[in-house]
Each structure stands twice: as C-alpha cells, then as structure tokens.
Design an enzyme around this catalytic site. Structure first.
Site, PDB file in Angstrom:
ATOM      1  N   GLY A 138       7.953  -9.538  -8.230  1.00 18.35           N
ATOM      2  CA  GLY A 138       8.342  -9.352  -9.625  1.00 18.35           C
ATOM      3  C   GLY A 138       7.797  -8.046 -10.163  1.00 18.35           C
ATOM      4  O   GLY A 138       7.076  -7.325  -9.474  1.00 18.35           O
ATOM      5  N   LYS A 193      13.605  -1.760  -3.959  1.00 22.42           N
ATOM      6  CA  LYS A 193      13.274  -1.076  -5.221  1.00 22.42           C
ATOM      7  C   LYS A 193      12.324   0.096  -5.002  1.00 22.42           C
ATOM      8  O   LYS A 193      12.356   1.083  -5.746  1.00 22.42           O
ATOM      9  CB  LYS A 193      12.706  -2.071  -6.236  1.00 22.42           C
ATOM     10  CG  LYS A 193      11.428  -2.786  -5.788  1.00 22.42           C
ATOM     11  CD  LYS A 193      10.152  -2.146  -6.273  1.00 22.42           C
ATOM     12  CE  LYS A 193       8.941  -2.835  -5.681  1.00 22.42           C
ATOM     13  NZ  LYS A 193       7.671  -2.320  -6.193  1.00 22.42           N
ATOM     14  N   THR A 250       9.627  -0.129 -11.526  1.00 19.90           N
ATOM     15  CA  THR A 250       9.200   0.854 -10.525  1.00 19.90           C
ATOM     16  C   THR A 250       9.915   2.189 -10.706  1.00 19.90           C
ATOM     17  O   THR A 250       9.375   3.235 -10.357  1.00 19.90           O
ATOM     18  CB  THR A 250       9.445   0.294  -9.107  1.00 19.90           C
ATOM     19  OG1 THR A 250       8.969  -1.046  -9.049  1.00 19.90           O
ATOM     20  CG2 THR A 250       8.702   1.089  -8.067  1.00 19.90           C
ATOM     21  N   SER A 256       3.964   3.853 -11.441  1.00 17.36           N
ATOM     22  CA  SER A 256       4.683   3.620 -10.187  1.00 17.36           C
ATOM     23  C   SER A 256       4.327   4.670  -9.138  1.00 17.36           C
ATOM     24  O   SER A 256       4.593   5.863  -9.309  1.00 17.36           O
ATOM     25  CB  SER A 256       6.195   3.653 -10.438  1.00 17.36           C
ATOM     26  OG  SER A 256       6.907   3.731  -9.225  1.00 17.36           O
ATOM     27  N   ASN A 258       5.666   4.935  -6.183  1.00 16.49           N
ATOM     28  CA  ASN A 258       6.883   5.425  -5.529  1.00 16.49           C
ATOM     29  C   ASN A 258       7.599   6.462  -6.392  1.00 16.49           C
ATOM     30  O   ASN A 258       8.067   7.477  -5.883  1.00 16.49           O
ATOM     31  CB  ASN A 258       7.801   4.239  -5.215  1.00 16.49           C
ATOM     32  CG  ASN A 258       7.184   3.323  -4.174  1.00 16.49           C
ATOM     33  OD1 ASN A 258       7.090   3.675  -3.003  1.00 16.49           O
ATOM     34  ND2 ASN A 258       6.724   2.157  -4.594  1.00 16.49           N
ATOM     35  N   VAL A 281      -1.204   3.366  -1.180  1.00 12.49           N
ATOM     36  CA  VAL A 281       0.005   3.384  -0.366  1.00 12.49           C
ATOM     37  C   VAL A 281       1.247   3.295  -1.253  1.00 12.49           C
ATOM     38  O   VAL A 281       1.384   2.371  -2.042  1.00 12.49           O
ATOM     39  CB  VAL A 281       0.007   2.193   0.620  1.00 12.49           C
ATOM     40  CG1 VAL A 281       1.283   2.179   1.446  1.00 12.49           C
ATOM     41  CG2 VAL A 281      -1.218   2.250   1.524  1.00 12.49           C
TER      42      VAL A 281
END
Length: 335
Positions: A138, A193, A250, A256, A258, A281
């Site tokens: 989630g 995502k 995200t 975020s 990423n 990571v």
C-alpha cells in the site's frame, strides 16, 4: 509455544513495522544485518541510518542472530530487500515453526528466477506452509507511518483467517489495514509502481509538467494491471491501495527513493553514480530489469518499463525515451 513477533530486516520499513507493533504492546525481536544499525538501536533506541529522529520503544529487542528473530514466534515479518530474501530465509527456514504466520512486507521479484516473493517463499519454506503466508502493501512512506501519520494498507492471504489476524494485529487509530484474497495483485502493484516512479522522476526532472506526470501515472497503471491480470490477479486490486494508491504516492512524493533516482538520471547522472551515492535501496532499479524480462516472458506490452530499461541499462537518453513513448503508434486507450 509460539510467542512474540520477529521482524527480519531493520531498514526503514522493518523498523517502522516493529515500532507500530511494539506500541501496541507486542514483544518484537528485530534482526539487523548491519552491526552499525544494531549498535545504534541497542544503545540509542534510534535507527539513525534508515529512520532518523524516531525514538524506538523499549520492547523492541534488537539482535544480529537470525535464529533469535524467527524461532518460537507466532508471526515473522520479512522486511529485507527483494534481492536478499532467498539468502536470508534459506538460512532461517529450519527455525521457522510450521504454524508461524509469515508476513512479507518486501516489494519486488527475484531477478534471476523472476519469481514473486510469494513464489520464492513457497520454494524456500515448502508448499505446506503457503496458507500461512501473507503480503502487506500500500501507499506508505516509512517515516510518515513511524510518526503516526494516517496511512492505509492492504494485507493479502490465501486464507481469510490469516489476513484477518494480521489486520487485527496491525490496525491502530492511524494505521488502517484492509484485507484481500488477491496475493498476486497485492504483490505486483508494489513492484511495477517502483519503475513507473523512476519515469515520473525523469519527467519531473526534465520539467515536462504535471500533464505529463498524470499521463505517466495513468498509463503506468494500465501496464501494471495488464501484467498482474496476465499473472492471475483481479484488476480491481490494482485500482486500490496496493496498485493505484502506491503508484500515486511513489510517483509524486518527495520521500520516494525511486522518483529521486529518476530526478537524478534526468539531471545527467549515470545509474552507477546514483546508486553509489545512497545506502537506501531504490527497488525500482532492480525491478526494471526483472520486469523487463518478465514482460518479455509473458508477452505483455509494457512500454514505460521498456523505456526505463533502455535508459537505465542501455544508455538511452531520458529525453529520447520520453519522445519514443509519445510517438508510439496510435491506438485505443483500452488497448
């Protein structure tokens, strides 16, 4: 007799889940891979590397012994990065009791085998324990959950009773847990995502505007749903918290990792430079390679994933990737 909860992995998310449970009065044993994190938490009651500024309750016991974290527990939580799951759980499998519930909070697919975390855990622990496996996903930034800001997640399990048990264990005034029977949909939303968020970061880094970001998120959801449904998921799962919810967070949130990778790639940095500059990571970097292979294996069209693979691993310029996405052959939206 099983008692207590073991959390395997003391990154930001593992530490946060341990904190949520400890604040509900559970005795939690938290396994740290890093000696530095172990000392920080044991001495200072703070995980300064992954969750700075958050005081951790006294009933979180930290250990560097995997066996201590999993043995005799009624619940074991997997919170290590996806590339470490096989090694860590192969070492500890013999100590996890047959009736122990295993909750996977790791988002990813194994790079070489292209197995979901669920498939990997069945391989490691045996098919007989599959009904005791659950998956949590989630839209959650660990730092916000740790500060008791409101959040909602979904837990999926093959057995409804297992999902409901996790729901009851975790739910608080600020942490709302829904249940689902769709273990594939809940897992795959959290994988795809990450890659779309790298694309969103590149879009923002190139100042392409909010229209472009909204288009990326929406078409990213289409790719996510196509792949997950091909694997047996319910498309409605991807319209919920583990899919669209996690995708929005995200792709747009400043926390975020990423999206940050995408911003840095857009600024001209190489993937090697980006990954060398952080200890945390960004799962999307590995997920891009895995999803690229999985989409090819299953014959699923994933244009955004394809372009992110070209940018991260084949030296393609981010601007060219965006141009190629916009200039694809024209088709119906539902196609």
């Amino acid at each position: 007799m099983s008692n207590g909860i073991g959390v395997v992995g003391a990154g930001g998310w593992g530490t946060t889940l341990a904190k949520v449970l400890a604040e509900k009065g559970e005795h939690v044993v938290l396994w740290c891979h890093s000696a530095d994190s172990f000392r920080e938490i044991a001495d200072k009651r703070e995980n300064r590397t992954y969750l700075p500024g958050i005081a951790l309750p006294a009933n979180i016991e930290v250990t560097q012994s995997l066996n201590e974290a999993v043995e005799g527990k009624f619940l074991v939580i997997c919170a290590v990065p996806s590339h470490a799951v096989r090694e860590v759980f192969s070492k500890s499998a013999a100590k996890i009791e047959p009736g122990t519930v295993l909750l996977c909070g790791t988002k990813g697919i194994e790079e070489d085998s292209l197995k979901t975390m669920g498939e990997l855990l069945v391989e490691i622990l045996g098919p007989g324990r599959k009904t005791y496996h659950a998956f949590l996903s989630g839209p959650t930034f660990a730092a916000e959950v740790a500060r008791r800001l409101p959040a909602a997640v979904t837990v999926a399990a093959q057995e409804e009773g297992v999902a409901k048990r996790i729901q009851e264990i975790f739910s608080t005034q600020n942490f709302r847990v829904y249940t689902s029977p769709d273990i594939i949909g809940v897992q795959m939303g959290g994988v795809v995502k990450n890659v779309i968020a790298i694309a969103a970061g590149i879009s923002d880094g190139l100042s392409l505007g909010q229209n472009a970001r909204a288009a990326l998120i929406t078409r990213g959801l289409a790719e996510m749903t196509r792949l997950a449904v091909r694997m047996g998921a319910d498309p409605m799962t991807l319209a919920g918290l583990p899919g669209l919810g996690d995708l929005i967070l995200t792709c747009t949130g400043d926390l975020s990792r990423n999206r940050t990778v995408g911003l840095q790639i857009a600024s001209g940095r190489s993937l090697q430079e980006v990954t060398a500059s952080t200890r945390t990571v960004a799962e999307g970097v590995r997920n891009t390679r895995s999803l690229h292979s999985l989409a090819a294996r299953l014959g699923v069209e994933m244009p955004i994933v394809e372009q992110m693979y070209q940018v991260l691993y084949a030296g393609k310029k981010p601007g060219e990737a965006v141009r190629d996405l916009m200039q694809r052959s024209l088709k119906p939206e539902a196609g």
